[in-house]
Design a protein around this motif. Structure first.
Motif, PDB file in Angstrom:
ATOM      1  N   VAL A 149      16.947  38.034  14.341  1.00 38.19           N
ATOM      2  CA  VAL A 149      16.732  38.837  15.553  1.00 38.19           C
ATOM      3  C   VAL A 149      17.794  38.521  16.612  1.00 38.19           C
ATOM      4  N   LEU A 150      18.088  37.235  16.815  1.00 35.82           N
ATOM      5  CA  LEU A 150      19.090  36.855  17.820  1.00 35.82           C
ATOM      6  C   LEU A 150      20.489  37.305  17.423  1.00 35.82           C
ATOM      7  N   THR A 151      20.822  37.196  16.139  1.00 35.82           N
ATOM      8  CA  THR A 151      22.138  37.644  15.668  1.00 35.82           C
ATOM      9  C   THR A 151      22.285  39.146  15.837  1.00 35.82           C
ATOM     10  N   ASP A 152      21.213  39.887  15.567  1.00 39.38           N
ATOM     11  CA  ASP A 152      21.230  41.338  15.774  1.00 39.38           C
ATOM     12  C   ASP A 152      21.523  41.663  17.234  1.00 39.38           C
ATOM     13  N   LEU A 153      20.923  40.913  18.159  1.00 42.40           N
ATOM     14  CA  LEU A 153      21.159  41.144  19.587  1.00 42.40           C
ATOM     15  C   LEU A 153      22.603  40.842  19.963  1.00 42.40           C
ATOM     16  N   VAL A 154      23.166  39.762  19.420  1.00 42.08           N
ATOM     17  CA  VAL A 154      24.561  39.410  19.698  1.00 42.08           C
ATOM     18  C   VAL A 154      25.498  40.504  19.213  1.00 42.08           C
ATOM     19  N   ILE A 175      26.401  52.816  23.876  1.00 42.69           N
ATOM     20  CA  ILE A 175      25.223  53.561  24.290  1.00 42.69           C
ATOM     21  C   ILE A 175      25.551  55.053  24.215  1.00 42.69           C
ATOM     22  N   PRO A 176      24.952  55.805  23.269  1.00 49.79           N
ATOM     23  CA  PRO A 176      25.316  57.217  23.073  1.00 49.79           C
ATOM     24  C   PRO A 176      24.648  58.138  24.085  1.00 49.79           C
ATOM     25  N   LEU A 177      25.090  58.044  25.330  1.00 48.65           N
ATOM     26  CA  LEU A 177      24.527  58.898  26.374  1.00 48.65           C
ATOM     27  C   LEU A 177      25.274  60.228  26.447  1.00 48.65           C
ATOM     28  N   ILE A 229      13.294  46.447  20.322  1.00 44.77           N
ATOM     29  CA  ILE A 229      13.329  45.770  21.624  1.00 44.77           C
ATOM     30  C   ILE A 229      14.757  45.340  21.936  1.00 44.77           C
ATOM     31  N   ASN A 230      15.454  44.818  20.927  1.00 49.12           N
ATOM     32  CA  ASN A 230      16.871  44.474  21.100  1.00 49.12           C
ATOM     33  C   ASN A 230      17.680  45.687  21.534  1.00 49.12           C
ATOM     34  N   ASN A 231      17.354  46.844  20.960  1.00 49.53           N
ATOM     35  CA  ASN A 231      18.066  48.076  21.290  1.00 49.53           C
ATOM     36  C   ASN A 231      17.965  48.387  22.781  1.00 49.53           C
ATOM     37  N   PHE A 232      16.757  48.298  23.333  1.00 53.13           N
ATOM     38  CA  PHE A 232      16.569  48.644  24.747  1.00 53.13           C
ATOM     39  C   PHE A 232      17.026  47.529  25.680  1.00 53.13           C
ATOM     40  N   VAL A 233      16.954  46.282  25.222  1.00 52.40           N
ATOM     41  CA  VAL A 233      17.535  45.187  26.010  1.00 52.40           C
ATOM     42  C   VAL A 233      19.036  45.394  26.156  1.00 52.40           C
ATOM     43  N   ASN A 234      19.675  45.807  25.076  1.00 54.04           N
ATOM     44  CA  ASN A 234      21.115  46.070  25.114  1.00 54.04           C
ATOM     45  C   ASN A 234      21.449  47.208  26.065  1.00 54.04           C
TER      46      ASN A 234
END
Length: 489
Positions: free
Chosen positions: A70-75, A83-85, A152-157
């Motif tokens: 999970v932490l590596t995914d966040l890194v 961010i595809p806005l 959750i990592n996605n939205f934290v990013n």
């Protein structure tokens, strides 16, 4: 309304100046996606039986190390995920609800590769668990909980996308935790593994990450909705300007003027700082090759490959985007009768100085033997003599405008992909490996290193001729580059 947004996204894609490049890239990435899908599927299916052969419980083992996953995914997200806005400004003058715009923009992130790729591992692993007799309900709830953590990592990013240095901070946290566990000083898995086990063993525990995900989505939605104004959240970030004269560079004439501009650019902007950070990471890339930790890398041919990367981290990460670093004001520069030779020379000297500094710092590799450090020095000679020219040549065809305020995409961009840059990149790594192989096969390893160094010195001797050729190409691509930098989207 969502259907109309999708239609607008398709029009933006097909009408882009880089449409042909986008099509070629989609085809190539399609094949790559298929390859990695098969790899991840094999990993997801095989992980259970591989762990089982080690006389370990697969589920308990996966739960034990899931915190690192999970932490590596966040890194990785902090470093690479964009961010595809949408292009929101034009929509704000139409009678479209802000909530619809924000929901659609956030919904695009849900379909990101960085989210979907985990399914290729977790879904087959979960299926195998069920087949092997684990409680199906527990497995499904466990899967939902893990995917919730990854989202959750996605939205934290997304929320922290404008914060500087997060990649380095979280990478440091992961490295410290792994180091402490390796040396048996502190084992974080003793505290996290029971939590993941509880998610599997207790039906209601899966609801905790799900509720956190829902709350985080709501907070992210409110965060963007409240700033969705032309003169509020969409305005550029302003910082206090600091004047740096760097007058000692005036003695180098035109080259010194451009060097001052590049040094200020690197020090003041998020994207350039991220690039410098990545080049520092390349410095430690050789530890994978020279420590004999990975058997496949434990051979001299792979060592010369590593030597190129260790000494050329800045050259590779910075040089591939010349002149894109100046894309924000490139049109203005071209109206000032800028001498291309001086402009390119400043970039070249910046890369050469960085390569020399990096090679000097890399002297700690002497711990692994003189031959190892000699390989890095030879790689530096080749980088200065050959690769420095090749990255400048490739830059003429890499028409990628860079957002200096964003640290994302530091490894590249879709517009940087084209046949010419791909062909130019082949000699950067393949040629030194080939030269070393020829020398070591016909004689010995030292002759192979001598061949690589000789080609590097030859390239340095032919610097003026190489620059004349590169200068002509930059001039011929001048107006195409200006047009590409004007392209938005």
């Amino acid at each position: 309304m969502f259907k109309r947004f999708i239609y607008l996204e398709w029009k933006a894609f097909t009408r882009s100046a880089s449409f042909a490049t986008n099509i070629a890239l989609k085809i190539v990435t399609g094949f790559i996606a298929i390859y990695f899908t098969l790899v991840f599927l094999a990993l997801g299916i095989g992980a259970f039986y591989i762990i089982k052969k080690m006389n370990l419980d697969p589920l308990i083992t996966v739960n034990k190390f899931m915190i690192y996953y999970v932490l590596t995914d966040l890194v990785i997200r902090f470093m690479l995920q964009k961010i595809p806005l949408m292009n929101i400004r034009p929509l704000l003058i139409f009678p479209i609800e802000k909530s619809t715009i924000v929901h659609f923009s956030l919904g695009k992130t849900i379909l990101s590769f960085f989210n979907l790729v985990h399914g290729f591992v977790l879904i087959p692993f979960s299926v195998v668990l069920i087949v092997e007799g684990y409680d199906p309900v527990s497995v499904i709830l466990w899967f939902i909980a893990l995917f919730s953590l990854l989202y959750i990592n996605n939205f934290v990013n997304i929320i922290l996308s404008n914060k500087d240095n997060l990649f380095a901070i979280f990478l440091g946290i992961v490295a410290v935790l792994a180091g402490l566990q390796y040396y048996q000083l502190f084992n974080i898995t003793d505290y996290t593994a029971p939590l993941f086990d509880a998610v599997f063993n207790t039906y209601w525990a899966f609801a905790v990450p799900v509720l956190v995900l829902i709350a985080l989505y709501y907070l992210t939605f409110q965060y963007f909705k409240n700033d969705l104004y032309l003169d509020a959240g969409l305005t550029s970030k302003l910082d206090i300007a600091k004047t740096e004269e760097l007058t000692w560079l005036n003695q180098f004439g035109t080259v010194g003027t451009f060097l001052k501009n590049d040094i200020k650019l690197i020090k003041r902007n998020k994207r350039s700082k991220t690039t410098v950070g990545l080049s520092v990471m390349f410095l430690f890339y050789g530890l994978l090759f020279f420590t004999n930790g990975i058997e496949a890398y434990n051979n001299p041919i792979m060592h010369i490959f590593a030597g190129i990367f260790v000494s050329g981290g800045f050259l590779i990460t910075f040089g591939q985007f010349v002149p894109s670093w100046d894309s924000a004001y490139y049109q203005l520069m071209m109206t000032q009768n800028v001498p291309y030779k001086g402009y390119l020379s400043s970039k070249w000297w910046l890369m050469v100085i960085a390569t020399i500094v990096t090679t000097t710092i890399a002297s700690f590799y002497l711990y692994f033997g003189f031959q190892v450090y000699l390989t890095i020095v030879v790689g530096a000679i080749y980088n200065i003599g050959v690769n420095s020219h090749l990255v400048l040549l490739g830059g003429a065809y890499t028409k990628t405008p860079i957002d200096l305020s964003s640290g994302k995409g530091a490894f590249g961009d879709k517009k940087a992909f084209n046949i010419k840059t791909m062909l130019i990149s082949i000699p950067q790594l393949a040629l030194p490996v080939l030269l070393y192989w020829i020398g070591s096969t016909l004689a010995n390893a030292n002759v192979g290193l001598l061949l690589v160094a000789s080609v590097g010195l030859l390239g340095f001797a032919l610097k003026d001729k190489a620059f004349s050729l590169i200068e002509k190409i930059y001039k011929s691509e001048k107006y195409a580059t200006i047009a590409a930098y004007k392209q938005k989207g």
